[in-house]
Design a protein around this motif. Structure first.
Motif, PDB file in Angstrom:
ATOM      1  N   ALA A  39      11.324 -16.255  -2.848  1.00 33.96           N
ATOM      2  CA  ALA A  39      10.506 -15.122  -2.399  1.00 33.96           C
ATOM      3  C   ALA A  39      10.481 -15.091  -0.871  1.00 33.96           C
ATOM      4  CB  ALA A  39       9.093 -15.262  -2.953  1.00 33.96           C
ATOM      5  N   HIS A  40      10.400 -13.880  -0.300  1.00 34.09           N
ATOM      6  CA  HIS A  40      10.363 -13.741   1.155  1.00 34.09           C
ATOM      7  C   HIS A  40       8.930 -13.470   1.613  1.00 34.09           C
ATOM      8  CE1 HIS A  40      10.054  -9.395   0.671  1.00 34.09           C
ATOM      9  NE2 HIS A  40      11.148  -9.399  -0.083  1.00 34.09           N
ATOM     10  N   ILE A  41       8.737 -13.483   2.928  1.00 32.21           N
ATOM     11  CA  ILE A  41       7.369 -13.396   3.451  1.00 32.21           C
ATOM     12  C   ILE A  41       6.727 -12.050   3.156  1.00 32.21           C
ATOM     13  CG2 ILE A  41       7.658 -15.152   5.209  1.00 32.21           C
ATOM     14  CD1 ILE A  41       8.127 -12.924   7.245  1.00 32.21           C
ATOM     15  N   GLY A  42       7.549 -11.031   2.919  1.00 30.20           N
ATOM     16  CA  GLY A  42       6.983  -9.752   2.508  1.00 30.20           C
ATOM     17  C   GLY A  42       6.357  -9.874   1.130  1.00 30.20           C
ATOM     18  N   ASN A  43       7.031 -10.559   0.225  1.00 27.96           N
ATOM     19  CA  ASN A  43       6.458 -10.815  -1.091  1.00 27.96           C
ATOM     20  C   ASN A  43       5.142 -11.571  -0.933  1.00 27.96           C
ATOM     21  OD1 ASN A  43       9.758 -11.647  -1.822  1.00 27.96           O
ATOM     22  ND2 ASN A  43       8.761  -9.888  -2.754  1.00 27.96           N
ATOM     23  N   PHE A  44       5.163 -12.532  -0.065  1.00 32.19           N
ATOM     24  CA  PHE A  44       3.978 -13.380   0.073  1.00 32.19           C
ATOM     25  C   PHE A  44       2.812 -12.664   0.731  1.00 32.19           C
ATOM     26  CE2 PHE A  44       7.004 -16.890  -0.682  1.00 32.19           C
ATOM     27  CZ  PHE A  44       6.368 -17.370  -1.807  1.00 32.19           C
ATOM     28  N   ARG A  45       3.082 -11.608   1.464  1.00 34.76           N
ATOM     29  CA  ARG A  45       1.947 -10.859   1.977  1.00 34.76           C
ATOM     30  C   ARG A  45       1.114 -10.355   0.792  1.00 34.76           C
ATOM     31  NH1 ARG A  45       0.575  -5.211   5.202  1.00 34.76           N
ATOM     32  NH2 ARG A  45      -1.484  -5.980   5.694  1.00 34.76           N
ATOM     33  N   ILE A 231      -9.067  -5.128 -12.367  1.00 37.14           N
ATOM     34  CA  ILE A 231      -8.285  -4.852 -11.163  1.00 37.14           C
ATOM     35  C   ILE A 231      -6.818  -5.171 -11.420  1.00 37.14           C
ATOM     36  CG2 ILE A 231      -8.050  -5.290  -8.687  1.00 37.14           C
ATOM     37  CD1 ILE A 231     -10.811  -6.542  -8.689  1.00 37.14           C
ATOM     38  N   HIS A 232      -5.969  -4.306 -10.938  1.00 40.26           N
ATOM     39  CA  HIS A 232      -4.529  -4.531 -11.012  1.00 40.26           C
ATOM     40  C   HIS A 232      -3.980  -4.338  -9.606  1.00 40.26           C
ATOM     41  CE1 HIS A 232      -0.696  -4.027 -13.624  1.00 40.26           C
ATOM     42  NE2 HIS A 232      -0.322  -4.283 -12.384  1.00 40.26           N
ATOM     43  N   CYS A 233      -3.226  -5.310  -9.149  1.00 39.72           N
ATOM     44  CA  CYS A 233      -2.726  -5.269  -7.760  1.00 39.72           C
ATOM     45  C   CYS A 233      -1.203  -5.296  -7.718  1.00 39.72           C
ATOM     46  CB  CYS A 233      -3.181  -6.500  -6.986  1.00 39.72           C
ATOM     47  SG  CYS A 233      -4.937  -6.659  -6.806  1.00 39.72           S
ATOM     48  N   GLY A 234      -0.712  -5.042  -6.542  1.00 45.52           N
ATOM     49  CA  GLY A 234       0.717  -5.166  -6.278  1.00 45.52           C
ATOM     50  C   GLY A 234       1.021  -4.632  -4.892  1.00 45.52           C
ATOM     51  N   GLY A 235       2.276  -4.675  -4.529  1.00 48.49           N
ATOM     52  CA  GLY A 235       2.697  -4.076  -3.271  1.00 48.49           C
ATOM     53  C   GLY A 235       2.745  -2.572  -3.436  1.00 48.49           C
ATOM     54  N   GLU A 236       2.668  -1.856  -2.339  1.00 45.05           N
ATOM     55  CA  GLU A 236       2.612  -0.393  -2.410  1.00 45.05           C
ATOM     56  C   GLU A 236       3.842   0.211  -3.081  1.00 45.05           C
ATOM     57  OE1 GLU A 236       2.759   1.556   1.365  1.00 45.05           O
ATOM     58  OE2 GLU A 236       4.085   0.058   2.238  1.00 45.05           O
ATOM     59  N   ASP A 237       4.944  -0.496  -3.011  1.00 46.88           N
ATOM     60  CA  ASP A 237       6.157   0.044  -3.616  1.00 46.88           C
ATOM     61  C   ASP A 237       6.111  -0.034  -5.140  1.00 46.88           C
ATOM     62  OD1 ASP A 237       6.108  -2.687  -3.160  1.00 46.88           O
ATOM     63  OD2 ASP A 237       8.248  -2.854  -3.520  1.00 46.88           O
ATOM     64  N   ASN A 238       5.145  -0.769  -5.675  1.00 52.45           N
ATOM     65  CA  ASN A 238       5.007  -0.849  -7.127  1.00 52.45           C
ATOM     66  C   ASN A 238       4.277   0.356  -7.719  1.00 52.45           C
ATOM     67  OD1 ASN A 238       4.654  -4.447  -7.602  1.00 52.45           O
ATOM     68  ND2 ASN A 238       6.427  -3.121  -7.649  1.00 52.45           N
ATOM     69  N   ILE A 239       3.659   1.139  -6.854  1.00 54.89           N
ATOM     70  CA  ILE A 239       2.845   2.240  -7.366  1.00 54.89           C
ATOM     71  C   ILE A 239       3.680   3.150  -8.249  1.00 54.89           C
ATOM     72  CG2 ILE A 239       1.507   4.281  -6.729  1.00 54.89           C
ATOM     73  CD1 ILE A 239       0.786   2.790  -4.097  1.00 54.89           C
ATOM     74  N   CYS A 265      -1.211  -3.376  -1.477  1.00 53.77           N
ATOM     75  CA  CYS A 265      -1.123  -3.701  -0.051  1.00 53.77           C
ATOM     76  C   CYS A 265       0.119  -3.081   0.552  1.00 53.77           C
ATOM     77  CB  CYS A 265      -1.169  -5.201   0.191  1.00 53.77           C
ATOM     78  SG  CYS A 265       0.332  -6.084  -0.214  1.00 53.77           S
ATOM     79  N   LYS A 266      -0.005  -2.763   1.832  1.00 51.35           N
ATOM     80  CA  LYS A 266       1.089  -2.161   2.577  1.00 51.35           C
ATOM     81  C   LYS A 266       2.191  -3.176   2.824  1.00 51.35           C
ATOM     82  CE  LYS A 266       0.185   2.125   4.200  1.00 51.35           C
ATOM     83  NZ  LYS A 266      -0.440   2.409   2.899  1.00 51.35           N
ATOM     84  N   HIS A 267       3.315  -2.654   3.194  1.00 54.53           N
ATOM     85  CA  HIS A 267       4.449  -3.531   3.459  1.00 54.53           C
ATOM     86  C   HIS A 267       4.313  -4.299   4.748  1.00 54.53           C
ATOM     87  CE1 HIS A 267       7.754  -1.910   0.603  1.00 54.53           C
ATOM     88  NE2 HIS A 267       6.926  -2.741   0.053  1.00 54.53           N
TER      89      HIS A 267
END
Length: 466
Positions: A39-45, A231-239, A265-267
């Motif tokens: 995983a990269h640091i973007g994933n980890f954000r 609650i369901h979360c993810g990165g904004e690109d998952n929307i 969360c934003k990228h």
RNA sequence: GGCGGGGUAGCCAAGUGGUAAGGCCGGGCUCUGCAAAAGCCCCAUGCGUCGGUUCGAUUCCGUCCCCCGCCUCCA
């Protein structure tokens, strides 16, 4: 004042209201990694943001039941295992292991559940859900053998992303060979086996194949947490389309509202650009550790910007994080040194409640950290002036411990080796005798062992050299 | 083309209709055998541009200019 979070669905900050109002339990589903590489640091954000969310809820007295799925079958994992010439599970296993190590490095609290898409019980549940969707007319098997979700059958499809499906612009990413679908937007629930899948596949009523990505999450989420999730979360690109598809599938099966609160969360950008291998600004956590940065420093950087703002990752920022953490550590050390055994009430003008209040306001961690550093400056002044009692200092230390249950930014505990300790003892004796030459010699000896010694008012202080 | 996010000091980054948190860098002071560290103090008449509303705008409205994201399996 209660907790408020921003809901992607309504696009407003809403008071947080879990399903279980009395028991204070919260169910949380977070999309995890696809284990085809590190995983990269973007994933980890995203994972650090979710960790902050979980810890904030716990700080406020909720019991969080969290699921993070592992996608261990998809195009990339299949491609990877075939290229490596090993079975799928053998290919993904090391990446799963590495992922858990990375979570620990970043001090991310381990979710209670880590379902794997390829687990037999989950595959079974996916197949059951797909069958139900077909029975109810929400899905169909196309000529190619794959099963697709019929988005026309779910009128609110697009609501989460606020997309008007009639205005969608065809993008180059739509595979041109998917002409079998009734609608270009219909997404795969079950992908029929093809040559490229090799020996990866499961038997189903629709023949051999594998589940689509979206149904994995729907099956694991409802299977473990039930039909309604807080609650369901993810990165904004998952929307879109992923979470949109999850809603459609889940609600068509359960007839219930799938998720009460969607948070994304934003990228993360690197040097103000999207991270990509071709730009040379692509980093995994391991890359940063290899450059001498610590998990705590990376955590600070990923944590310190509000989750709904873009985060610009830079090495200057990492360096600033290191120095800021050092300030935090020095203050923390002073508290430990000055604290008495029992806590006493603190002056009210320190404003300690601002930390939690900032987080209650849609996880405004930047403001929360600002409040912490203001407290640090104010209490340092009082420590200098000697106006805090040992009991009050104990109270501050307790407060510090409580904020670290959320921030998890406390220093690493590195035990001092016996060899270094004996040199320190000898040096203390030399200094007491004002034997400066011997003192300097011993300092160099300590430095040679990889430690840095500094002489402070309170005596020698040693730390690992960075 | 549709939808959305953002432009605040050298860098990162909060925030508010009433005159700009915090961190880093930089400067000063204190402490100090040396070295270093640490603590404290200072550091934006200014919040992309041009207009408008208002007693008052960085904050509300409109224009324009940049940057970024999503638009069918990328956190």
């Amino acid at each position: 004042m209660g907790i408020s979070y921003f809901n992607t669905l309504t696009r407003t900050v809403e008071p947080f209201q879990p399903l279980d109002t009395e028991g204070r339990r919260v169910s949380l589903y977070t999309c995890g990694p696809t284990v085809y590489n590190h995983a990269h640091i973007g994933n980890f954000r995203a994972y650090v943001f979710e960790d902050l969310l979980q810890r904030h809820l716990e700080f406020r007295g909720y019991a969080v039941n969290r699921v993070m799925n592992l996608t261990d079958v998809d195009d990339k994992t299949i491609r990877g295992c075939r290229a490596a010439g090993v079975p799928l599970a053998e290919f993904t296993q090391p990446f799963k292991k590495a992922f858990f190590e990375d979570l620990e490095t970043l001090r991310i609290k381990k979710p209670q559940h880590f379902p794997e898409a390829t687990a037999a019980n989950h595959i079974e549940r996916m197949i059951t859900m797909i069958s139900t969707l077909i029975e109810r007319g929400h899905a169909y098997q196309a000529e190619d053998g794959s099963v697709y979700f019929r988005i026309r059958s779910f009128p609110t499809y697009g609501a989460l992303a606020h997309l008007n499906l009639d205005e969608l612009r065809p993008s180059g990413r739509v595979a041109s060979d998917e002409y079998e679908k009734e609608n270009i937007g219909d997404f795969a629930l079950w992908k029929t086996w093809t040559e490229a899948d090799g020996d990866v596949g499961w038997d189903s009523p629709w023949g051999r194949g594998r589940p689509g990505w979206h149904i994995e999450c729907s099956a694991m989420a409802t299977g473990i947490l039930g039909p309604e999730i807080d609650i369901h979360c993810g990165g904004e690109d998952n929307i879109f389309p992923h979470h949109e598809a999850e809603i459609a599938q889940s609600e068509c099966v359960t007839g219930r509202r799938f998720v009460r609160l969607w948070m994304h969360c934003k990228h993360l950008l690197v040097d103000n650009q999207k991270m990509s291998k071709s730009l040379g600004n692509f980093y995994t956590l391991r890359d940063l550790l290899g450059k001498g940065w610590t998990g705590r420093e990376v955590r600070y950087v990923l944590l310190s910007v509000k989750y709904r703002e873009p985060l610009n990752f830079t090495f200057d920022g990492l360096a600033a994080a290191r120095t800021a953490l050092h300030r935090l550590d020095e203050w923390s050390r002073r508290l430990d040194e000055g604290a008495g055994p029992s806590a006493e009430p603190l002056p009210e003008d320190l404003g300690l409640e601002r930390f939690g209040a900032a987080l209650d306001d849609d996880l405004n961690v930047s403001a929360a950290l600002g409040a912490v550093f203001e407290t640090i400056r104010e209490t340092n002044k009082r420590l200098d002036a000697g106006t805090l009692s040992p009991g009050q200092i104990r109270s501050l230390a307790n407060w510090r411990d409580s904020i670290h249950t959320v921030l998890r930014l406390e220093p690493e505990e590195t035990p001092i080796p016996a060899e270094v300790q004996s040199l320190l003892d000898a040096r203390a004796a030399a200094r007491a005798a004002k034997n400066w030459a011997e003192s300097d010699r011993l300092r160099e000896a300590i430095t040679a062992l990889g430690w840095t010694v500094k002489d402070t008012k309170e005596g020698q202080k040693v730390s690992p050299a960075t």
